[in-house]
Scaffold this active site. Structure first.
Site, PDB file in Angstrom:
ATOM      1  N   SER A  16       0.999  -1.715   0.679  1.00 51.37           N
ATOM      2  CA  SER A  16      -0.087   0.094   0.077  1.00 51.37           C
ATOM      3  C   SER A  16       0.695   1.295  -0.459  1.00 51.37           C
ATOM      4  O   SER A  16       0.176   2.605  -0.071  1.00 51.37           O
ATOM      5  CB  SER A  16      -0.846   0.123   1.020  1.00 51.37           C
ATOM      6  OG  SER A  16      -1.502  -0.592   0.648  1.00 51.37           O
ATOM      7  N   LYS A  26       0.014   3.815  -2.998  1.00 49.06           N
ATOM      8  CA  LYS A  26      -1.264   4.804  -2.844  1.00 49.06           C
ATOM      9  C   LYS A  26      -0.364   6.041  -2.477  1.00 49.06           C
ATOM     10  O   LYS A  26      -1.028   7.260  -2.709  1.00 49.06           O
ATOM     11  CB  LYS A  26      -1.823   4.158  -1.512  1.00 49.06           C
ATOM     12  CG  LYS A  26      -3.492   2.980  -1.519  1.00 49.06           C
ATOM     13  CD  LYS A  26      -3.813   2.918  -0.865  1.00 49.06           C
ATOM     14  CE  LYS A  26      -4.144   1.550  -0.832  1.00 49.06           C
ATOM     15  NZ  LYS A  26      -3.894   0.082  -0.495  1.00 49.06           N
ATOM     16  N   SER A  54      -6.070   2.548   4.400  1.00 48.96           N
ATOM     17  CA  SER A  54      -5.946   2.007   2.768  1.00 48.96           C
ATOM     18  C   SER A  54      -6.646   1.450   1.964  1.00 48.96           C
ATOM     19  O   SER A  54      -6.615   0.032   1.590  1.00 48.96           O
ATOM     20  CB  SER A  54      -4.904   0.776   3.993  1.00 48.96           C
ATOM     21  OG  SER A  54      -3.837   0.321   2.909  1.00 48.96           O
TER      22      SER A  54
END
Length: 433
Positions: A127, A130, A182
């Site tokens: 993640s 991101k 997330s």
């Protein structure tokens, strides 16, 4: 062109690049690589280790993209191509307990890299990708635009914030769910607003290449593992350095609690920030956690102390015996303890190097975007969006990319490169992020 003429041309280009870097980058210290236990087998991986699950298995009739080409000159300075531990001359020993396969510690403001371990090793971001997704959203979408959730959003595997079919969410709220919880469902909704997952991946890839993040190939907007996924500790530091220049990103990253609306018969609820360093580390600016079975644990954290702002990125780490947050905190403490005038061992660039080879690499990266990068499954076999079962693969691009990878990898200084890497343990772990 003969090999002799090609070598001469490469020498001229290398000399010109050195002149340019000497005028545009911070002064570099003479690096002090600390040999690792198996230094004779030290490698800078050109691709992440083999997956331990089916997350990167291409769909029938398709192939995964080849590894990204390795730049002839390491981005950020010659020492950044080293596979060992890099410290400034005379620096104290590193804190004990670091488990990460690669990491980087840098000054957010000057871009000076203070210490690193295999900073250009290609790894999976989980993640942490991101952060790049957020950069694209902040530059491409109106934060007040309202997006309607779909069932496809809700079905995205891994961590989810709670996007539901028929729910109404502003881009700002989706960005909040992306960074705090997330939310892979939020990533899918944002990609759809940008024109779909292929369009989002194309923009992410172009953004990375323009910044000089030449180890990065995004293959999902959420960071979930997929065929061809690749980045590095160095590239993620570039992304985070760019992101903290945006007040909206910083404000969201520092948010501890936020209201999330319900949808249909489901009431709204509170969401909380999964960055525990917000309450445990003095001066924290923000950060992001990540985990998948293949990426293992990843971490980025930034903090300010006495007017200095530092960032640390950890890739493919383990939480035992030392938690990842503690590892990040120890490296930040180490960096803050170094004198402010400590010479850098490398630098975070502001844009792609002015190198014809780098531009060719960027073009190759852009060639493997969109639907060609979606020729695989997400970790549990569910697509991130409705994608045709049979997707076109750019055969010529694959061949060119493979040839370039072989050619430039043979010329890259410092450290040997390999697509193989060490195996990872697989204990019971948190949900994929």
């Amino acid at each position: 062109m003969t090999h002799r003429r090609a070598a001469a041309l490469l020498g001229i280009l290398a000399a010109a690049l050195c002149v340019l870097l000497g005028t545009a980058a911070p002064a570099l210290a003479a690096p002090n690589p600390v040999p690792v236990a198996d230094d004779a087998g030290c490698r800078v991986p050109i691709a992440p280790p083999p997956p331990i699950d089916a997350s990167e298995k291409p769909l029938p009739g398709t192939t995964a993209p080849p590894p990204l080409p390795v730049p002839a000159h390491p981005v950020g300075g010659p020492a950044m191509g080293n596979c060992g531990i890099l410290l400034p001359a005379g620096a104290p020993p590193l804190p004990a307990g670091e488990t990460s396969a690669s990491w980087l510690l840098a000054d957010l403001d000057t871009g000076a890299v203070l210490a690193a371990h295999n900073p250009h090793a290609r790894e999976r971001p989980a993640s942490l990708l991101k952060v790049l997704t957020s950069l694209v959203v902040l530059h491409s979408l109106n934060l007040d635009t309202v997006v309607e959730g779909t069932q496809e959003d809700a079905n995205v595997p891994g961590s989810r914030v709670g996007v539901g079919a028929g729910g109404q969410y502003s881009v700002r709220l989706l960005l909040t769910g992306l960074l705090l919880n997330s939310g892979n469902d939020a990533a899918n909704a944002l990609a759809r607003q940008l024109g779909g997952v292929p369009a989002m991946l194309g923009t992410m890839s172009q953004t990375a290449a323009s910044m000089g993040a030449l180890d990065t190939r995004p293959t999902s907007p959420s960071g979930l593992d997929a065929p061809g996924m690749s980045t590095s500790a160095y590239d993620l530091a570039l992304f985070y350095r760019a992101a903290v220049r945006d007040p909206t990103f910083v404000a969201i990253s520092r948010t501890r609690l936020a209201d999330w609306p319900g949808h249909g018969d489901l009431p709204g609820f509170k969401i909380s920030n999964d960055n525990r360093m917000l309450t445990s580390y003095p001066g924290i600016i923000g950060g992001k956690t990540g985990f998948t079975d293949d990426a293992r644990h990843t971490r980025v954290a930034a903090a300010e102390r006495n007017g200095r702002r530092l960032v640390v990125v950890l890739m493919r780490g383990e939480t035992h015996p030392v938690p990842m947050d503690t590892q990040a905190a120890r490296l930040l403490d180490y960096g803050f303890a170094l004198p402010a005038d400590t010479p850098a061992v490398g630098n975070l660039v502001d844009q792609a190097p002015g190198d014809p080879g780098a531009e060719a690499e960027a073009q190759t990266a852009r060639g493997w975007t969109g639907e060609a990068l979606l020729a695989g499954s997400t970790p549990d076999g569910q697509p991130a969006e409705n994608i045709p079962a049979s997707l076109a693969v750019i055969g010529g691009g694959a061949l060119l990319g493979g040839l370039l990878s072989v050619l430039v990898a043979r010329r890259r200084p410092r450290g040997r490169h390999t697509a193989a890497n060490i195996a990872r343990p697989g204990p019971t772990e948190p949900p994929k992020r």
